[in-house]
Design a protein around this motif. Structure first.
Motif, short mmCIF file in Angstrom:
data_model
loop_
_atom_site.label_atom_id
_atom_site.label_comp_id
_atom_site.label_asym_id
_atom_site.label_seq_id
_atom_site.Cartn_x
_atom_site.Cartn_y
_atom_site.Cartn_z
N UNK A 26 8.58 20.98 30.46
CA UNK A 26 9.90 19.70 29.74
C UNK A 26 11.39 20.69 28.76
N UNK A 27 10.84 20.99 28.09
CA UNK A 27 11.91 21.76 27.42
C UNK A 27 13.15 22.46 28.97
N UNK A 28 14.44 21.72 27.74
CA UNK A 28 15.41 22.71 28.50
C UNK A 28 15.82 23.98 28.43
N UNK A 29 15.02 24.52 28.05
CA UNK A 29 14.40 25.81 28.50
C UNK A 29 13.75 27.08 28.07
N UNK A 30 13.68 27.85 28.72
CA UNK A 30 12.29 29.36 28.86
C UNK A 30 11.72 29.70 27.97
N UNK A 31 11.39 29.76 28.12
CA UNK A 31 10.56 31.65 27.08
C UNK A 31 9.74 32.80 27.63
N UNK A 32 10.30 33.28 27.21
CA UNK A 32 8.92 34.40 27.43
C UNK A 32 8.53 35.71 26.03
N UNK A 33 7.32 36.40 25.88
CA UNK A 33 7.81 36.79 24.40
C UNK A 33 6.68 37.73 24.89
N UNK A 34 7.09 38.92 24.10
CA UNK A 34 6.28 40.54 24.30
C UNK A 34 5.62 40.50 22.77
N UNK A 35 4.32 41.67 22.08
CA UNK A 35 4.57 41.47 20.95
C UNK A 35 5.53 42.14 20.09
N UNK A 36 6.65 42.64 20.68
CA UNK A 36 8.07 42.40 20.32
C UNK A 36 8.55 41.85 19.82
N UNK A 65 24.20 26.08 22.03
CA UNK A 65 24.39 24.77 22.65
C UNK A 65 26.51 25.14 22.88
N UNK A 66 26.23 24.31 23.63
CA UNK A 66 27.87 23.94 23.88
C UNK A 66 29.10 23.24 22.68
N UNK A 67 29.47 23.82 22.78
CA UNK A 67 30.54 23.12 21.69
C UNK A 67 30.92 21.64 21.84
N UNK A 68 30.37 20.79 21.02
CA UNK A 68 30.50 19.08 21.01
C UNK A 68 29.61 18.72 21.58
N UNK A 69 28.55 19.12 22.31
CA UNK A 69 27.35 18.45 22.37
C UNK A 69 25.69 19.08 22.10
N UNK A 70 25.13 18.21 21.99
CA UNK A 70 24.06 18.04 21.43
C UNK A 70 23.64 19.82 21.54
N UNK A 71 22.75 20.20 21.12
CA UNK A 71 22.27 22.01 20.64
C UNK A 71 21.10 21.51 22.01
N UNK A 72 20.84 22.69 23.03
CA UNK A 72 19.32 22.65 23.97
C UNK A 72 18.99 22.99 22.88
N UNK A 73 18.96 24.23 22.25
CA UNK A 73 18.15 24.74 20.82
C UNK A 73 18.61 24.60 19.97
N UNK A 74 17.96 23.98 18.21
CA UNK A 74 18.52 24.24 17.45
C UNK A 74 16.87 23.71 15.98
N UNK A 75 16.32 24.33 15.57
CA UNK A 75 15.78 24.38 14.56
C UNK A 75 15.32 25.46 13.67
N UNK A 76 13.78 25.52 13.19
CA UNK A 76 13.64 26.97 12.38
C UNK A 76 13.10 27.67 13.47
N UNK A 77 13.03 29.14 13.36
CA UNK A 77 12.06 29.68 13.61
C UNK A 77 11.03 29.69 13.10
N UNK A 78 9.98 30.19 13.90
CA UNK A 78 8.74 30.37 13.60
C UNK A 78 7.99 31.22 12.39
N UNK A 79 8.65 32.27 12.89
CA UNK A 79 8.87 33.78 12.08
C UNK A 79 10.33 34.30 12.23
N UNK A 80 9.85 34.76 10.74
CA UNK A 80 11.75 35.66 10.76
C UNK A 80 11.95 36.87 12.13
N UNK A 81 13.07 37.25 12.58
CA UNK A 81 13.98 38.11 12.87
C UNK A 81 14.93 38.79 12.72
N UNK A 82 14.98 40.09 12.81
CA UNK A 82 16.17 41.14 12.91
C UNK A 82 17.10 41.00 13.39
#
Length: 189
Positions: A26-36, A65-82
């Motif tokens: 149901x999310x407006x995006x798909x995501x995958x991860x590796x340990x890295x 998101x697209x400028x002027x529209x509601x973001x597809x993703x907007x929020x805090x990451x669960x852990x920090x990134x580089x």
């Protein structure tokens, strides 16, 4: 809470997995991860260009998101990134275009339960990690893993572990250096 039979536990696990699958679908995006790292993709209109997007990647936040529209993703990451190792690209697909976000994890030893903290979580204990090669490990870690693998194989065959072999070799060397001593009651512990 009563212990569940293996069949009951499997049913509970399947229901949980189905619920998580539905939430993720149901999310407006798909995501995958590796340990890295974490990779996120979202379908966008085919006529969009890079300048049409509002993308902000910080150490602890993500907005796409697209400028002027509601973001597809907007929020805090669960852990920090580089941030310097994280990127976004716009790619053509058979269905139009897709924005692709690559996030480089700071902690390369943990799985993420979600991309942003406001999104539904997945059960990270059920993740099947990809096979890694011993060559991917640094020297010290590789030696430790190889020793553990050797010791495991030795135990399975009822043979001595590397530590037990080492102790035996030390004792044999000591016996040769001290033939005058009686070692008939010597035990390795």
């Amino acid at each position: 809470m009563a212990d569940l039979s293996p069949a009951e536990q499997e049913k509970v696990d399947q229901e949980l997995q189905a619920k998580q699958f539905a939430e993720q679908a149901a999310l407006p995006y798909k995501w995958t991860q590796t340990i890295k790292d974490v990779d996120v993709t979202a379908q966008v209109p085919a006529n969009m260009r890079g300048k049409d997007f509002d993308v902000k990647i910080t150490k602890t936040k993500l907005r796409v998101g697209l400028k002027g529209q509601e973001p597809i993703i907007d929020g805090d990451l669960p852990h920090p990134i580089h941030v310097d190792e994280s990127t976004w690209t716009l790619e053509s697909t058979k269905d139009g275009k897709e924005i692709s976000i690559h996030l480089d994890k700071v902690n390369k030893m943990e799985w993420w339960a979600h991309v942003i903290t406001s999104a539904p979580k997945i059960d990270t204990t059920k993740i099947q990690p990809e096979n890694s090669n011993l060559g991917d490990l640094d020297g010290e870690t590789r030696q430790m893993v190889e020793k553990m693998m050797f010791d495991q194989r030795q135990k399975e065959m009822g043979k001595p572990t590397s530590d037990e072999i080492k102790k035996t070799e030390i004792l044999e060397k000591f016996k040769k250096e001290h033939p005058e001593m009686d070692f008939s009651n010597a035990k390795l512990g």
